[in-house]
Design a protein around this motif. Structure first.
Motif, PDB file in Angstrom:
ATOM      1  N   PRO A   1       0.748  -8.534   3.198  1.00  0.00           N
ATOM      2  CA  PRO A   1      -0.333  -8.907   4.115  1.00  0.00           C
ATOM      3  C   PRO A   1      -1.657  -8.286   3.653  1.00  0.00           C
ATOM      4  O   PRO A   1      -1.644  -7.183   3.082  1.00  0.00           O
ATOM      5  CB  PRO A   1       0.099  -8.284   5.448  1.00  0.00           C
ATOM      6  N   LYS A   2      -2.751  -8.974   3.934  1.00  0.00           N
ATOM      7  CA  LYS A   2      -4.068  -8.481   3.462  1.00  0.00           C
ATOM      8  C   LYS A   2      -4.342  -7.036   3.886  1.00  0.00           C
ATOM      9  O   LYS A   2      -4.883  -6.247   3.127  1.00  0.00           O
ATOM     10  CB  LYS A   2      -5.182  -9.393   3.982  1.00  0.00           C
ATOM     11  N   GLY A   3      -3.918  -6.685   5.092  1.00  0.00           N
ATOM     12  CA  GLY A   3      -4.152  -5.324   5.595  1.00  0.00           C
ATOM     13  C   GLY A   3      -3.341  -4.260   4.880  1.00  0.00           C
ATOM     14  O   GLY A   3      -3.542  -3.063   5.112  1.00  0.00           O
TER      15      GLY A   3
ATOM     16  N   SER B   1       0.844  -1.211   0.000  1.00  0.00           N
ATOM     17  CA  SER B   1       0.000   0.000   0.000  1.00  0.00           C
ATOM     18  C   SER B   1       0.872   1.252   0.000  1.00  0.00           C
ATOM     19  O   SER B   1       0.364   2.361   0.100  1.00  0.00           O
ATOM     20  CB  SER B   1      -0.909   0.016   1.226  1.00  0.00           C
TER      21      SER B   1
ATOM     22  N   SER C   1       3.939  -8.666  10.517  1.00  0.00           N
ATOM     23  CA  SER C   1       3.034  -9.105   9.438  1.00  0.00           C
ATOM     24  C   SER C   1       3.748  -9.233   8.090  1.00  0.00           C
ATOM     25  O   SER C   1       3.338 -10.008   7.236  1.00  0.00           O
ATOM     26  CB  SER C   1       1.828  -8.174   9.330  1.00  0.00           C
TER      27      SER C   1
ATOM     28  N   LYS D   1      -4.551   0.799  -1.416  1.00  0.00           N
ATOM     29  CA  LYS D   1      -5.648   1.530  -0.748  1.00  0.00           C
ATOM     30  C   LYS D   1      -6.494   2.316  -1.771  1.00  0.00           C
ATOM     31  O   LYS D   1      -6.065   2.520  -2.914  1.00  0.00           O
ATOM     32  CB  LYS D   1      -5.042   2.490   0.272  1.00  0.00           C
TER      33      LYS D   1
ATOM     34  N   PHE E   1      -3.002  -8.962  -6.837  1.00  0.00           N
ATOM     35  CA  PHE E   1      -2.611  -8.878  -5.428  1.00  0.00           C
ATOM     36  C   PHE E   1      -2.835 -10.229  -4.776  1.00  0.00           C
ATOM     37  O   PHE E   1      -3.880 -10.853  -4.950  1.00  0.00           O
ATOM     38  CB  PHE E   1      -3.430  -7.820  -4.676  1.00  0.00           C
ATOM     39  N   THR E   2      -1.821 -10.694  -4.033  1.00  0.00           N
ATOM     40  CA  THR E   2      -1.959 -11.957  -3.316  1.00  0.00           C
ATOM     41  C   THR E   2      -1.204 -11.866  -1.996  1.00  0.00           C
ATOM     42  O   THR E   2      -0.317 -11.018  -1.837  1.00  0.00           O
ATOM     43  CB  THR E   2      -1.391 -13.131  -4.159  1.00  0.00           C
ATOM     44  N   SER E   3      -1.564 -12.737  -1.073  1.00  0.00           N
ATOM     45  CA  SER E   3      -0.791 -12.816   0.170  1.00  0.00           C
ATOM     46  C   SER E   3       0.101 -14.045   0.155  1.00  0.00           C
ATOM     47  O   SER E   3       0.616 -14.468   1.192  1.00  0.00           O
ATOM     48  CB  SER E   3      -1.735 -12.837   1.384  1.00  0.00           C
ATOM     49  N   ASP E   4       0.303 -14.619  -1.043  1.00  0.00           N
ATOM     50  CA  ASP E   4       1.205 -15.769  -1.203  1.00  0.00           C
ATOM     51  C   ASP E   4       2.456 -15.296  -1.949  1.00  0.00           C
ATOM     52  O   ASP E   4       2.425 -15.115  -3.177  1.00  0.00           O
ATOM     53  CB  ASP E   4       0.471 -16.856  -1.999  1.00  0.00           C
TER      54      ASP E   4
ATOM     55  N   ALA F   1      -2.960  -4.234   1.408  1.00  0.00           N
ATOM     56  CA  ALA F   1      -3.316  -4.230  -0.022  1.00  0.00           C
ATOM     57  C   ALA F   1      -3.422  -2.772  -0.488  1.00  0.00           C
ATOM     58  O   ALA F   1      -3.599  -1.867   0.335  1.00  0.00           O
ATOM     59  CB  ALA F   1      -4.643  -4.949  -0.212  1.00  0.00           C
TER      60      ALA F   1
END
Ligand code: CP
Length: 314
Positions: free
Chosen positions: A188-190, A165, A246, A194, A212-215, A192
């Motif tokens: 991390p998802k938080g 972000s 995170s 904005k 976008f991925t968290s992997d 992503a």
């Protein structure tokens, strides 16, 4: 008045001209004196710390025959509440251009709207376009032709890891679209991207097609370029502990980098924090081009300033 506040403020033809000039300036730095800014004084107004941006702009202005005047918000009347309107109008009467590093993007937009001289974005919380142009130049230099960013970057996959972000991730979303790259973000998802970058893209009529991925492994697979930045941006120091926790799975290690193409480049806009967002082993590997990126800030910014000076003279 022509300003450079975001990556798409130059047309495609102007981008080609700027990259061509940067390439020439780099090649001929020791042989040719440039005088694009002869007789001019450009202000550097920095609300935040800087090593690369401040020094490369100051040296670049000198090398173009101009003078640089370094200002900050604390020792000017900005720190005592003088309005941006009045500051921009007054500085326009003295200076030939103004380079600003600040917090909110709306601050630089307000400066630009009240300035009669070119304003250059040297980083806001939203975007870092001078860094991105230098980075695209660096990628083109390694994987194609530095004078042809469109041909060199089209179809290349760039994976950005960590704080997705932040201003650099936002700038890659915009630049990736501009140059036809595939941009993959992993964080991390938080963290992503904005709404502010989506709002900017909508305002600019640019559709966003990044992944976008968290992997992190999925994001890095087959990447041509793996990019990361500091996890704790300037102004986010209070969140340091939680950010580190995170973002830890998104650290660029030799193992993660091995998921990318075998000839993949590792990039970072610096300053780096070895052992956090990137391992020392990766920084020491031949894949790393961070010092070329830093050097290219100088050549690219000279080309940007020369272009803006020529536009404001017409
Ligand atoms: N990459 C970058 O903008 O570096 P500085 O913060 O040192 O200017």
């Amino acid at each position: 008045m022509k300003h450079f506040l975001k990556e798409n403020d130059f047309s495609d033809d102007e981008i080609l001209e700027v990259f061509d000039r940067a390439s020439h300036l780099k090649q001929k730095r020791k042989q040719e004196l440039a005088n694009d800014l002869a007789g001019q004084t450009w202000g550097l107004l920095f609300y935040k710390n800087s090593t690369r941006t401040r020094v490369s702009f100051e040296v670049g202005i000198n090398e173009l025959g101009g003078k640089a005047l370094v200002l900050d918000q604390k020792t000017t009347q900005i720190g005592r509440g003088e309005s941006i309107h009045d500051t921009a109008q007054v500085l326009s009467r003295y200076l030939h251009g103004l380079i600003i590093r600040t917090y909110g993007h709306e601050i630089i937009e307000e400066f630009a709207s009240h300035s009669d001289i070119p304003v250059v974005n040297a980083l806001t919380d939203l975007l870092h376009p001078c860094q991105i142009y230098a980075d695209c130049f660096s990628i083109a230099e390694k994987l194609g032709d530095s004078r042809d960013p469109f041909g060199s970057l089209a179809g290349k996959k760039l994976t950005f890891l960590g704080d997705t972000s932040c201003n650099m991730a936002n700038s890659w979303i915009l630049a990736g679209k501009l140059f036809g790259m595939k941009v993959s973000l992993a964080g991390p998802k938080g963290f992503a991207p904005k709404p502010d970058i989506h709002d900017l893209l909508i305002n600019e009529g640019v559709d966003h097609d990044y992944q976008f991925t968290s992997d992190p492994k999925e994001a890095v697979a087959d990447a041509d370029i793996v990019y990361t930045d500091v996890w704790v941006s300037m102004g986010a120091e209070e969140e340091e502990e939680s950010r580190i926790e995170s973002m830890n799975p998104f650290a660029v290690t030799t193992e993660l980098l091995s998921q990318a193409k075998s000839e993949a480049l590792f990039m970072h806009c610096m300053p780096t924090h070895p052992g956090m967002e990137v391992s020392q082993e990766v920084l020491d590997s031949p894949k790393t081009i961070i010092f070329d990126q830093a050097e290219n800030r100088l050549h690219m910014q000279k080309a940007i300033l020369a272009k803006l000076a020529s536009k404001s003279a017409t």
